[in-house]
Scaffold this active site. Sequence first.
Site, PDB file in Angstrom:
ATOM      1  N   LEU A  91      39.955  35.800  40.903  1.00 52.14           N
ATOM      2  CA  LEU A  91      39.929  37.213  40.427  1.00 52.14           C
ATOM      3  C   LEU A  91      39.188  37.902  41.632  1.00 52.14           C
ATOM      4  O   LEU A  91      39.141  39.234  41.168  1.00 52.14           O
ATOM      5  CB  LEU A  91      39.027  36.994  39.257  1.00 52.14           C
ATOM      6  CG  LEU A  91      39.564  36.198  38.027  1.00 52.14           C
ATOM      7  CD1 LEU A  91      38.979  36.821  36.810  1.00 52.14           C
ATOM      8  CD2 LEU A  91      40.917  36.190  37.933  1.00 52.14           C
ATOM      9  N   ASP A 108      41.174  42.835  30.557  1.00 56.46           N
ATOM     10  CA  ASP A 108      41.085  41.724  31.725  1.00 56.46           C
ATOM     11  C   ASP A 108      42.241  40.659  31.064  1.00 56.46           C
ATOM     12  O   ASP A 108      42.922  39.940  31.887  1.00 56.46           O
ATOM     13  CB  ASP A 108      40.012  41.086  31.569  1.00 56.46           C
ATOM     14  CG  ASP A 108      38.986  41.773  32.520  1.00 56.46           C
ATOM     15  OD1 ASP A 108      39.412  42.609  33.341  1.00 56.46           O
ATOM     16  OD2 ASP A 108      37.679  41.742  32.329  1.00 56.46           O
ATOM     17  N   GLN A 136      44.999  45.639  34.785  1.00 53.79           N
ATOM     18  CA  GLN A 136      44.013  45.967  33.512  1.00 53.79           C
ATOM     19  C   GLN A 136      43.612  47.406  33.634  1.00 53.79           C
ATOM     20  O   GLN A 136      43.393  48.095  32.861  1.00 53.79           O
ATOM     21  CB  GLN A 136      42.931  44.977  33.625  1.00 53.79           C
ATOM     22  CG  GLN A 136      42.041  44.935  34.869  1.00 53.79           C
ATOM     23  CD  GLN A 136      40.860  46.104  34.988  1.00 53.79           C
ATOM     24  OE1 GLN A 136      40.716  46.797  33.996  1.00 53.79           O
ATOM     25  NE2 GLN A 136      40.039  46.092  35.786  1.00 53.79           N
ATOM     26  N   LYS A 159      29.667  43.533  30.884  1.00 57.20           N
ATOM     27  CA  LYS A 159      30.583  43.776  30.032  1.00 57.20           C
ATOM     28  C   LYS A 159      30.435  43.120  28.747  1.00 57.20           C
ATOM     29  O   LYS A 159      30.913  43.463  27.868  1.00 57.20           O
ATOM     30  CB  LYS A 159      31.907  42.861  30.760  1.00 57.20           C
ATOM     31  CG  LYS A 159      32.650  43.221  31.719  1.00 57.20           C
ATOM     32  CD  LYS A 159      33.833  42.528  32.432  1.00 57.20           C
ATOM     33  CE  LYS A 159      34.269  42.830  33.379  1.00 57.20           C
ATOM     34  NZ  LYS A 159      35.856  41.948  33.961  1.00 57.20           N
ATOM     35  N   SER A 217      34.580  47.650  45.238  1.00 52.74           N
ATOM     36  CA  SER A 217      35.525  47.876  44.055  1.00 52.74           C
ATOM     37  C   SER A 217      36.797  48.847  44.980  1.00 52.74           C
ATOM     38  O   SER A 217      36.296  49.737  45.571  1.00 52.74           O
ATOM     39  CB  SER A 217      34.617  48.840  42.914  1.00 52.74           C
ATOM     40  OG  SER A 217      35.839  49.003  41.989  1.00 52.74           O
TER      41      SER A 217
END
Length: 269
Positions: A212, A101, A242, A65, A14
């Site tokens: 993505l 998103d 985002q 999520k 990340s």
Amino acid sequence: MQFFGLFGEHLSHSYSERIHSAFFDRIGLDAGYKHIELSPDELGSAIEGIRVLEFVGVNVTIPYKQAVMPYLDEITPEATRIGAVNTIKVKNGKLYGANTDYYGFGTMLASHGIAVENKTAMVLGFGGSAKAVVLYLLDNGINKIIIVSRKKGSLTDLPDDSRIALMNYDEIADITGDLIINTTPLGMFPDNIGISAVPLEVISHFTAAVDLIYNPQETEFLRLAKTAALKTCNGLEMLVHQGIKSEEIWLERSFDLALNQEIYDKITS
């Protein structure tokens, strides 16, 4: 000092901490942002922990999520419609879920001049991020969406829209269209580098490719797309868009879009 973070299962890939740290430096906010890796059985206690410890907010990524939603006090209509939350705001002891998103994906497409109106798109995978992608496409005039999933027989949460077709990977060899979008983790650092969800023969039937995934910035999927002369973009710009939209929710402030580009340039320099 204000505290923020990211919930996920595996976060070594990340860029979120560096994006938000760069943002805090840029606006002069005394704040910290931490990656918080959780196993599924730790999710509930972690969510309660951000309430007790008075975090300002957290982002949420794979695979939580959707799993976080039952723990929240309120969820925005947009996140409810998407069926996924990637942003939680803590305010007055309550937890509010949102989804940025959708915004990040649309802003990225616009910045690359990728049109969706009256086009045909293929979406690879149908997890939390894909739901936002599909709804953005539907809302912005897409003509047809082919959702490709290995779980074709068990997907029950597809939008009820005649423009959507659902296929297995072994059914798409001859499909042509305008935009192909990878929302799967295939190609992602560290375990899936060098893998593409679909081969060149499928990718070459389109004119633009979006992944993505942002680490690595050129996945095998995008490498193949470039060899076929497709217009390409990866998910890092979407992540920045985002992420800053999440900050707007947390801080209840608006920021000029030029700041997003500044943060993007800083983390990629």
